[in-house]
Design a protein around this motif. Sequence first.
Motif, PDB file in Angstrom:
ATOM      1  N   ALA A 197      -5.325  -1.425   2.878  1.00 37.71           N
ATOM      2  CA  ALA A 197      -5.660  -1.841   1.496  1.00 37.71           C
ATOM      3  C   ALA A 197      -6.150  -3.099   1.495  1.00 37.71           C
ATOM      4  O   ALA A 197      -7.207  -3.628   1.092  1.00 37.71           O
ATOM      5  N   LYS A 198      -5.216  -4.090   2.219  1.00 36.19           N
ATOM      6  CA  LYS A 198      -5.613  -5.414   2.313  1.00 36.19           C
ATOM      7  C   LYS A 198      -6.903  -5.659   3.104  1.00 36.19           C
ATOM      8  O   LYS A 198      -7.728  -6.668   2.677  1.00 36.19           O
ATOM      9  N   GLU A 199      -6.891  -5.028   4.058  1.00 32.10           N
ATOM     10  CA  GLU A 199      -7.997  -5.053   5.194  1.00 32.10           C
ATOM     11  C   GLU A 199      -9.474  -4.752   4.323  1.00 32.10           C
ATOM     12  O   GLU A 199     -10.265  -5.309   4.535  1.00 32.10           O
ATOM     13  N   GLU A 200      -9.387  -3.923   3.565  1.00 27.15           N
ATOM     14  CA  GLU A 200     -10.476  -3.352   2.960  1.00 27.15           C
ATOM     15  C   GLU A 200     -10.819  -3.777   1.512  1.00 27.15           C
ATOM     16  O   GLU A 200     -11.504  -3.464   0.742  1.00 27.15           O
ATOM     17  N   ALA A 201      -9.836  -5.043   0.882  1.00 28.26           N
ATOM     18  CA  ALA A 201      -9.756  -5.503  -0.139  1.00 28.26           C
ATOM     19  C   ALA A 201      -9.551  -4.348  -1.506  1.00 28.26           C
ATOM     20  O   ALA A 201     -10.429  -4.585  -2.461  1.00 28.26           O
ATOM     21  N   ALA A 202      -8.911  -3.462  -1.068  1.00 28.19           N
ATOM     22  CA  ALA A 202      -9.017  -2.288  -2.172  1.00 28.19           C
ATOM     23  C   ALA A 202      -7.630  -2.492  -2.945  1.00 28.19           C
ATOM     24  O   ALA A 202      -6.674  -3.422  -2.554  1.00 28.19           O
ATOM     25  N   ASP A 203      -7.388  -1.631  -3.848  1.00 32.07           N
ATOM     26  CA  ASP A 203      -6.227  -2.010  -4.827  1.00 32.07           C
ATOM     27  C   ASP A 203      -5.042  -1.549  -4.005  1.00 32.07           C
ATOM     28  O   ASP A 203      -4.873  -0.181  -3.685  1.00 32.07           O
ATOM     29  N   PRO A 204      -3.877  -2.212  -3.918  1.00 30.34           N
ATOM     30  CA  PRO A 204      -2.842  -1.746  -2.888  1.00 30.34           C
ATOM     31  C   PRO A 204      -2.069  -0.487  -3.946  1.00 30.34           C
ATOM     32  O   PRO A 204      -1.301   0.315  -3.255  1.00 30.34           O
ATOM     33  N   TYR A 205      -1.800  -0.625  -5.205  1.00 28.89           N
ATOM     34  CA  TYR A 205      -1.046   0.489  -5.863  1.00 28.89           C
ATOM     35  C   TYR A 205      -1.849   1.720  -5.594  1.00 28.89           C
ATOM     36  O   TYR A 205      -1.112   2.714  -5.718  1.00 28.89           O
ATOM     37  N   ARG A 263      10.018   7.036   8.325  1.00 22.97           N
ATOM     38  CA  ARG A 263       8.585   7.526   8.680  1.00 22.97           C
ATOM     39  C   ARG A 263       7.660   7.301   7.176  1.00 22.97           C
ATOM     40  O   ARG A 263       6.340   7.142   7.339  1.00 22.97           O
ATOM     41  N   LEU A 264       8.571   7.723   5.933  1.00 28.90           N
ATOM     42  CA  LEU A 264       8.036   7.617   4.753  1.00 28.90           C
ATOM     43  C   LEU A 264       7.056   6.094   4.524  1.00 28.90           C
ATOM     44  O   LEU A 264       6.171   5.736   4.244  1.00 28.90           O
ATOM     45  N   TYR A 265       8.122   5.071   4.977  1.00 20.63           N
ATOM     46  CA  TYR A 265       8.006   3.750   4.609  1.00 20.63           C
ATOM     47  C   TYR A 265       6.780   3.355   5.763  1.00 20.63           C
ATOM     48  O   TYR A 265       5.929   2.137   5.480  1.00 20.63           O
ATOM     49  N   ALA A 266       6.868   3.988   6.898  1.00 16.37           N
ATOM     50  CA  ALA A 266       5.627   3.478   7.842  1.00 16.37           C
ATOM     51  C   ALA A 266       4.341   3.714   7.358  1.00 16.37           C
ATOM     52  O   ALA A 266       3.440   3.246   7.390  1.00 16.37           O
ATOM     53  N   ASP A 267       4.349   5.264   6.699  1.00 14.66           N
ATOM     54  CA  ASP A 267       2.981   5.701   6.100  1.00 14.66           C
ATOM     55  C   ASP A 267       2.665   4.734   4.945  1.00 14.66           C
ATOM     56  O   ASP A 267       1.596   4.235   4.811  1.00 14.66           O
ATOM     57  N   VAL A 268       3.530   4.278   3.988  1.00 16.05           N
ATOM     58  CA  VAL A 268       3.283   2.971   2.764  1.00 16.05           C
ATOM     59  C   VAL A 268       2.646   1.901   3.525  1.00 16.05           C
ATOM     60  O   VAL A 268       1.778   1.287   2.863  1.00 16.05           O
ATOM     61  N   GLY A 269       3.394   1.465   4.480  1.00 19.09           N
ATOM     62  CA  GLY A 269       3.036   0.258   5.295  1.00 19.09           C
ATOM     63  C   GLY A 269       1.585   0.258   5.616  1.00 19.09           C
ATOM     64  O   GLY A 269       0.787  -0.674   5.495  1.00 19.09           O
ATOM     65  N   ASN A 270       1.126   1.346   6.509  1.00 16.91           N
ATOM     66  CA  ASN A 270      -0.115   1.638   7.141  1.00 16.91           C
ATOM     67  C   ASN A 270      -1.109   1.603   5.763  1.00 16.91           C
ATOM     68  O   ASN A 270      -2.175   0.927   5.851  1.00 16.91           O
ATOM     69  N   ALA A 271      -0.938   2.319   4.673  1.00 16.91           N
ATOM     70  CA  ALA A 271      -1.601   2.243   3.450  1.00 16.91           C
ATOM     71  C   ALA A 271      -1.816   0.819   2.873  1.00 16.91           C
ATOM     72  O   ALA A 271      -3.036   0.552   2.729  1.00 16.91           O
ATOM     73  N   LEU A 272      -0.831   0.161   2.900  1.00 18.23           N
ATOM     74  CA  LEU A 272      -1.059  -1.222   2.233  1.00 18.23           C
ATOM     75  C   LEU A 272      -1.783  -2.080   3.184  1.00 18.23           C
ATOM     76  O   LEU A 272      -2.429  -2.938   2.738  1.00 18.23           O
ATOM     77  N   ILE A 273      -1.453  -1.989   4.464  1.00 16.43           N
ATOM     78  CA  ILE A 273      -2.287  -2.982   5.476  1.00 16.43           C
ATOM     79  C   ILE A 273      -3.616  -2.643   5.462  1.00 16.43           C
ATOM     80  O   ILE A 273      -4.652  -3.355   5.224  1.00 16.43           O
TER      81      ILE A 273
END
Length: 581
Positions: A343-351, A331-341
């Motif tokens: 960030a990429k779509e909005e051209a935001a900083d992934p970290y 569940r944690l890595y699913a949340d992390v994955g959604n956040a990274l996806i």
Amino acid sequence: MAKVVVLLSPTQRTKLLQIPDNFSEREITRYYSLSTEDLAAIEQHRRPQNRLGFTVQLAYLRFPGRPWDPQEQVPPAILTYLAEQIGEAPDVLADYASRDPTRREHLSEIQRVFHFHPFTMQTYRDLSRWLMPIALSTDQGIVLMEALIEELRARHVLLPAVSTLERLGWETRRRAQQQVFTTLTEGLSQEQRKQLDALLVVATDGRRTPLAWLREPPGPAKPSSFLKVIERLQYIRAFGLDPLLTHRVHANRLRRLAHEGEQYTPQFLERFEPLRRYATLVAYLLDMTATLTDTALEMHDHIMGLLFKQGQKKHLAQFEQRGKAINEKVRLYADVGNALIKAKEEAADPYQALEAVLPWETFVSSVQEARTLARPADFDYLDLLDDHYSHIRKYAPELLETFTFHAAPSSQSVAEALTLVRDLGRKKVPENAPLDFIKPRWESHVVTDDGIDRHYYELCALSELRNGLRSGDIWVDGSHQYRQFEDYLLPTKDWQELRTTGTPPVAVPLDATTYLMERKTLLHEQLTRVGQMLKDNALPDVRIDKNKVRITPWTQRSRKGSKSWPAEHMRRCGGSRLLSC
């Protein structure tokens, strides 16, 4: 007073020369079909009753092999079949039965024309020699008598009284028994005879005889029980008995003597005359050697099977225990994955997106926790077997020291690996060790970056030994269950000699075409019979409903009915198993 010879039970004696009540159409055709020569001899007689009477007498001399008694009724199916072949009515036989002089004349004519011979003293001697090889293979009276009668029929010799045949069989069996006793004991030294006698004596410091100790059940499949089996096996080997004796005495005879040695008490065996007592004990020890060998190898099979079950059980238990933690990580890595996806779509900083879900330090520690929770990539349990290596080592050295394993070419590397493990002791496995037998599933555990893992190399070899014994690719001398496949077959030399000197004693035609035709005919007969029983609604628990065959499920039968159904099926189908045709 003459000794009464008893070889058969009263029931066997009564049925021996009678035509079986359950003769099938196929058997009637086999025994009672008339040849052109037969019909020509029958045509020499003009009256219907004489023609049919002559035919019946000829038929009875061929099977069952004795003259027909006019007081006995010819089975209707046989009488009808004979009468149809000569074009006469079956009921004319009644007129023939009352004419004794005519019957005697016909009997003499049949013996002369068809070369039937009387049973003489020379026949008795010849058959005694002929029967000896069969008597060396079995002591069952009915088997000997049936073989004698079949041979007399083949030689066109009129059957004598049953008592004569019974005495011939009894005397031959007695001589065969003495020959078996001599074969088993003639090579025994005086020391070996003393050892055999000691089997029946209670030791001064014990409460049982060595024979009673050998008979004890082996116990459950575990290393301690395995070592006890090996102890008994080594005790028997210390007698120094020739293992080739098992090839010099027929297996049936050896098994029968071994059974006596197993069942009789030491006190009863002591009352045997010496030749029989020593032969019985030798047969028992030879058979017990094979039994203990099989028991030890079966124990190895069970112990290895339990090892794998324990590994699998531990694997599943760990997975269940870690289930909650694994679910949290997923569940944690699913949340992390959604956040990274996102960030990429909005051209935001992934970290920054990742740290919005959890602090970086927490993420690093969670990855380390995930590594501890993760199982191997193939999700196998073999990595857990090393915990049980010490348990296997409790008996494995004795297994490898006690038995010599032979292998087919496909399993030769397994046999070589087992020999290597036996000779290594506790040393490391050399780099040139056989590796061909290692399956891909085991490879990553056996062959590591640090070299060949000793524990897993041995576990893998023992596992493949188990598989090889099961498949027959690996065998052990002196075993019943795990012997070489060729041991089940007639030696090539003996087979060629049989084919050269006469017809081999096998119950099937030697010609493949003839054999297949016979099986097809039998299959057709059985299917026809079953089809008729279906039509008559006579098959138990089977019926035809709307052009479909309906079979009552087994679970719906009563307990009492379920026991009687197989016997009823066999009775109705004439003793033939439907699937064996």
